[in-house]
Design a protein around this motif. Structure first.
Motif, short mmCIF file in Angstrom:
data_model
loop_
_atom_site.label_atom_id
_atom_site.label_comp_id
_atom_site.label_asym_id
_atom_site.label_seq_id
_atom_site.Cartn_x
_atom_site.Cartn_y
_atom_site.Cartn_z
N UNK A 161 0.82 -1.21 0.00
CA UNK A 161 0.00 0.00 0.00
C UNK A 161 0.86 1.26 0.00
N UNK A 162 1.97 1.23 0.76
CA UNK A 162 2.81 2.43 0.89
C UNK A 162 4.28 2.05 0.91
N UNK A 163 5.09 2.94 0.35
CA UNK A 163 6.54 2.74 0.30
C UNK A 163 7.26 4.01 0.76
N UNK A 164 8.30 3.82 1.55
CA UNK A 164 9.30 4.86 1.77
C UNK A 164 10.51 4.40 0.96
N UNK A 165 10.80 5.11 -0.13
CA UNK A 165 11.66 4.59 -1.19
C UNK A 165 12.81 5.55 -1.46
N UNK A 166 14.01 5.02 -1.52
CA UNK A 166 15.17 5.87 -1.76
C UNK A 166 15.15 6.51 -3.14
N UNK A 167 15.39 7.82 -3.14
CA UNK A 167 15.58 8.58 -4.37
C UNK A 167 16.73 9.56 -4.08
N UNK A 168 17.92 9.02 -3.98
CA UNK A 168 19.02 9.71 -3.33
C UNK A 168 19.60 10.87 -4.10
N UNK A 169 19.86 10.68 -5.41
CA UNK A 169 20.62 11.71 -6.11
C UNK A 169 20.19 11.84 -7.57
N UNK A 170 20.49 13.01 -8.10
CA UNK A 170 20.44 13.24 -9.54
C UNK A 170 21.84 12.95 -10.07
N UNK A 171 21.94 12.05 -11.03
CA UNK A 171 23.25 11.59 -11.50
C UNK A 171 24.09 12.75 -12.03
N UNK A 172 23.48 13.66 -12.77
CA UNK A 172 24.23 14.78 -13.34
C UNK A 172 24.74 15.72 -12.24
N UNK A 173 23.89 16.01 -11.25
CA UNK A 173 24.32 16.86 -10.13
C UNK A 173 25.48 16.21 -9.39
N UNK A 174 25.40 14.90 -9.20
CA UNK A 174 26.47 14.19 -8.50
C UNK A 174 27.76 14.24 -9.30
N UNK A 175 27.69 13.95 -10.61
CA UNK A 175 28.90 13.93 -11.44
C UNK A 175 29.56 15.30 -11.51
N UNK A 176 28.75 16.37 -11.52
CA UNK A 176 29.28 17.73 -11.67
C UNK A 176 29.58 18.38 -10.32
N UNK A 177 29.24 17.71 -9.22
CA UNK A 177 29.32 18.33 -7.90
C UNK A 177 30.72 18.32 -7.29
#
Length: 264
Positions: A161-177
């Motif tokens: 019915x419900x999930x607490x689900x990881x959505x950790x990073x934006x790949x482009x933000x991470x690569x450029x960070x």
């Protein structure tokens, strides 16, 4: 009362989730200071002292910072698997033997009408695992801190019915960070964290007829923002033929502000 939960805090700076039924209540991780945790419980109108226990997912500091403090102050049982207990040694202070309980991976513990099922994830910790809560035919899944979502995990967590689900990073933000490459490589690896797009792909495969909500969790404070995560997940889901708001809803979580206590 049905199965209810609140994501008290979620992100790079600390993680904690509260789950309750009419008979029992549990805290999953306590990655903030004792004082901060007490403030979060006040925010949702619940008493830490009435918890049935603390369930630990793994030994990283953003998940266990307040575990020992709360356990000692409120005389709370702590549940973790053997390797996590060994890894936590020296990190949470002394915990009395009668408050130390083993919760093995891939097992179920029953507390009255509540069944709690543990399952392994892929993360650079000793023996990381997360939990599925079953109560009166309802199912709540908590899954963050994994480099990917395997077919085995998908089968176990499907159609909740419900999930607490990881959505950790934006790949482009991470690569450029600003992170050094070794940290970037670790986050992007199979034992790191799930990106927005990969989260959405997994969500599209586990959502079922019963699914009502996904809470996007453990967002990186440096490599993600709420609006971007929601947009990326929504767009990826739409590319798979899933319209957010029709099949299920998406919700944000926050490092400091708890979500509303919600029935599954």
């Amino acid at each position: 009362m049905s199965l209810q939960f609140s994501v008290l805090a979620s992100g790079s700076t600390g993680n904690a989730i509260f789950v309750e039924t009419e008979e029992h209540s549990f805290l999953v991780d306590a990655g903030l200071s004792g004082k901060q945790m007490e403030g979060l419980f006040q925010h949702i109108g619940r008493d830490i002292g009435k918890l049935s226990g603390i369930l630990v997912t793994h030994e990283h500091s953003d998940h266990i910072k307040g575990v020992g403090i709360l356990a000692r102050k409120y005389n709370l049982p702590i549940y973790a698997n053997e390797k996590t207990w060994l890894a936590m040694d020296g990190l949470i202070g002394q915990v009395p033997v009668d408050q130390r309980f083993h919760f093995d991976m891939e097992t179920v513990k029953t507390f009255g009408s509540l069944d709690i099922e543990s399952f392994g994830v892929s993360h650079d910790a000793a023996d990381p695992m997360f939990y599925v809560f079953h109560h009166n035919g309802k199912k709540l899944v908590l899954i963050t801190d994994t480099g990917y979502v395997s077919d085995r995990m998908k089968g176990l967590i499907s159609n909740a019915e419900a999930y607490v689900f990881e959505s950790n990073h934006d790949v482009q933000m991470l690569r450029m960070g600003r992170y050094p490459w070794n940290i970037k490589r670790r986050i992007l690896s199979d034992v790191g964290h799930v990106s927005n797009e990969d989260a959405a792909l997994a969500m599209s495969e586990v959502a079922g007829d019963r699914t009502k909500s996904f809470y996007l969790a453990h967002l990186s404070q440096d490599n993600n923002i709420k609006d971007l995560a929601r947009m990326s997940v929504t767009q990826t889901l739409e590319s798979r033929g899933i319209i957010v708001g029709e099949q299920f809803d998406l919700y944000d979580t926050d490092p400091k502000v708890p979500t509303i206590l919600t029935a599954v």
